[in-house]
Every structure is written in structure tokens, then in C-alpha cells.
Design a protein around this motif. Sequence first.
Motif, mmCIF file in Angstrom:
data_model
loop_
_atom_site.group_PDB
_atom_site.id
_atom_site.type_symbol
_atom_site.label_atom_id
_atom_site.label_comp_id
_atom_site.label_asym_id
_atom_site.label_seq_id
_atom_site.Cartn_x
_atom_site.Cartn_y
_atom_site.Cartn_z
ATOM 1 N N GLU A 95 0.824 -1.205 0.000
ATOM 2 C CA GLU A 95 0.000 0.000 0.000
ATOM 3 C C GLU A 95 0.863 1.262 0.000
ATOM 4 O O GLU A 95 0.576 2.222 -0.717
ATOM 5 C CB GLU A 95 -0.925 -0.012 1.217
ATOM 6 C CG GLU A 95 -2.000 -1.093 1.157
ATOM 7 C CD GLU A 95 -2.811 -1.178 2.435
ATOM 8 O OE1 GLU A 95 -2.505 -0.409 3.376
ATOM 9 O OE2 GLU A 95 -3.738 -1.996 2.501
ATOM 10 N N LEU A 96 1.938 1.264 0.808
ATOM 11 C CA LEU A 96 2.813 2.432 0.857
ATOM 12 C C LEU A 96 3.536 2.645 -0.469
ATOM 13 O O LEU A 96 3.650 3.775 -0.947
ATOM 14 C CB LEU A 96 3.822 2.283 1.997
ATOM 15 C CG LEU A 96 3.322 2.609 3.405
ATOM 16 C CD1 LEU A 96 4.400 2.285 4.431
ATOM 17 C CD2 LEU A 96 2.927 4.069 3.503
ATOM 18 N N SER A 98 2.589 1.715 -3.397
ATOM 19 C CA SER A 98 1.619 2.162 -4.387
ATOM 20 C C SER A 98 1.355 3.659 -4.245
ATOM 21 O O SER A 98 1.312 4.390 -5.244
ATOM 22 C CB SER A 98 0.316 1.375 -4.224
ATOM 23 O OG SER A 98 -0.679 1.863 -5.089
ATOM 24 N N SER A 99 1.210 4.123 -2.996
ATOM 25 C CA SER A 99 1.005 5.560 -2.766
ATOM 26 C C SER A 99 2.228 6.364 -3.176
ATOM 27 O O SER A 99 2.108 7.459 -3.732
ATOM 28 C CB SER A 99 0.678 5.808 -1.289
ATOM 29 O OG SER A 99 -0.489 5.124 -0.898
ATOM 30 N N ALA A 102 2.386 6.686 -6.969
ATOM 31 C CA ALA A 102 1.422 7.677 -7.437
ATOM 32 C C ALA A 102 1.907 9.095 -7.157
ATOM 33 O O ALA A 102 1.735 9.999 -7.987
ATOM 34 C CB ALA A 102 0.067 7.433 -6.767
ATOM 35 N N ALA A 103 2.551 9.304 -5.988
ATOM 36 C CA ALA A 103 3.045 10.644 -5.655
ATOM 37 C C ALA A 103 4.158 11.071 -6.603
ATOM 38 O O ALA A 103 4.189 12.208 -7.070
ATOM 39 C CB ALA A 103 3.536 10.674 -4.213
ATOM 40 N N MET A 115 4.368 12.046 4.242
ATOM 41 C CA MET A 115 3.984 10.730 4.740
ATOM 42 C C MET A 115 4.926 10.286 5.855
ATOM 43 O O MET A 115 4.480 9.805 6.906
ATOM 44 C CB MET A 115 4.003 9.715 3.607
ATOM 45 C CG MET A 115 2.838 9.838 2.630
ATOM 46 S SD MET A 115 3.064 8.813 1.154
ATOM 47 C CE MET A 115 3.203 7.184 1.904
#
Length: 283
Positions: A95-96, A98-99, A102-103, A115
Amino acid sequence: MIGLREGLEAALIVGIIAGFLANQGRRDALRQVWVGVGIAVLICVAVGVALELLTADLPQAAQEGLETLIGLFAVAMVTYMILWMRRHARHMRAELESSATAALARGSAGALVGMAFLAVLREGFETVVFLLAAFQASTSPLEAGGGALLGVIIAVVLGYGIYRGGVRLNMARFFRITGAVLVIVAAGLLMTAAHTAHEAGWINFGQQQAADLSWLVQPGTPISSLLTGVLGIQPFPTIVEAVIWLVYAVPMLVHVLWPQRGPASRRRASEPAPTPEPEPTRG
């Protein structure tokens, strides 16, 4: 245990973000991450010192009331953290990352710095409040502080080992075991909060003695330091303290220790049973 659990959560999140940025060659953003982490640590330390000074300057009854509020706030935060990690520990890295992907795709390395900063700030603030409540209940704040520091050091070493790839942990199992321990600690903090609430004049019912544990919780012994200083168990618990401990600890332990079904088993459970083929007719 508090220092290890909370410190490892923050170290894991920062380590995953730092490793991702290093693999992407973004050393500029990586330096900003470390600056954000340092600022978050300083803010958490300042909050802890301010709360301790505020508590020390209050009258006795007000001190007991503030200690009660700090204890309740600490239990609320650690309960939320235990439940959140039970749900997300297994897939936290994916999840991290993936974020983070995207960033960076949006050209925003500042989001990753934020984050890491917020992760350390959140875990650090939880640690400060939880430890402050534990120190107030402890018979030896100096030894409790040494234990917390040791836990944080171990967490940093483990986090660095995971970042470098040399340490492999089953995160779901690790957080389930440490979560069970923290449930007992949090239940003890609730007992202490009930005790300080009575001292503050807030709770005056259920003050009859529920049990005599003086044979086990003997002052000055290591067992007493563990049961009272860490777990909050008093030698003569009252009825309200015992009820609060049971009402919190039993359902939380069942929830934390109950085996989780993985996505594959959930999919199999949701799939309809295959239709049996008809048997061939005999001529």
C-alpha cells in the motif's frame, strides 16, 4: 514493549519510503525525509516535556484528573493503532509503495516527505502519551524510561535491517503478538485511570475491594514492578477497576488473537459450491 511496537511501526513506514526513494534515485527527496523525521521527533519530545511540566504544576486533585485523562487518551490511541495494524499489517508495504509511486508520478516528492513526517509524528505522539501514562503508573519511572529507550533502539535496528533486506519478519504475526501484550498494558492503564479518577473525586461507586492480590503483588519485588508498574494491576483492586479491566481486555484479546482469513480463503468461502454432475443412467 511500547517503545518496540510504536518505534517499529514508524521505522517500517520510514524505511519503506526511504528504500523506495533510494531505488528511484531521488536522494534529494531522501534528505528531506530525514529532516522531516527529525522535526517530528523534536515535536514529540516537546509535547512530552510540556505535558509532564503541566502535570507537575497542578494541585493534587487536578493532577489526578489530568493523569486520568492522559490515561484514557493513551488507551484510545493504542486501541485504534492495534485495530488498524491488525487490518493493514499484511499489506502495508504494498500500500505504501503504491502511494509513493502515485506521488512521484504526479511529480510530488513532498507528499512522500509528508507521509514520513506524519508517520513519525503520529507514532511518536502515541508513544509519548502512552509512556507518560505508564510512567505515572510506574513504581520506577527511570527504569520504565530505560525500557522504553531500549525498545526504540531495537525497533530502529530492526527497521534498518528490514530496509537493507537482511531481516525478514512475519508482520501480521509480530503485530498480533505485540498487540496482545499491549492490550494487557492498556487494560492496566484503564485500571490506573479508574484509580486516579477516584482520587480526583470523579468515581465514587464500586470502591469495594474485589480481590486480595497482596500475596502476588508484593511491594518492592520484581513481580510487583511488572504487575503494577507495567500492567497496572493493584494489590487490592476495587470492583470498578476489576470490571473495567475485564470489559476491555477480554473482547480485545479475542479480537486480536482470533485467526484472520487471508484473501484467498475469503474468496473460496464466497464462491458458490460446484453443482454436482448428474450420475449416468444405467441401461
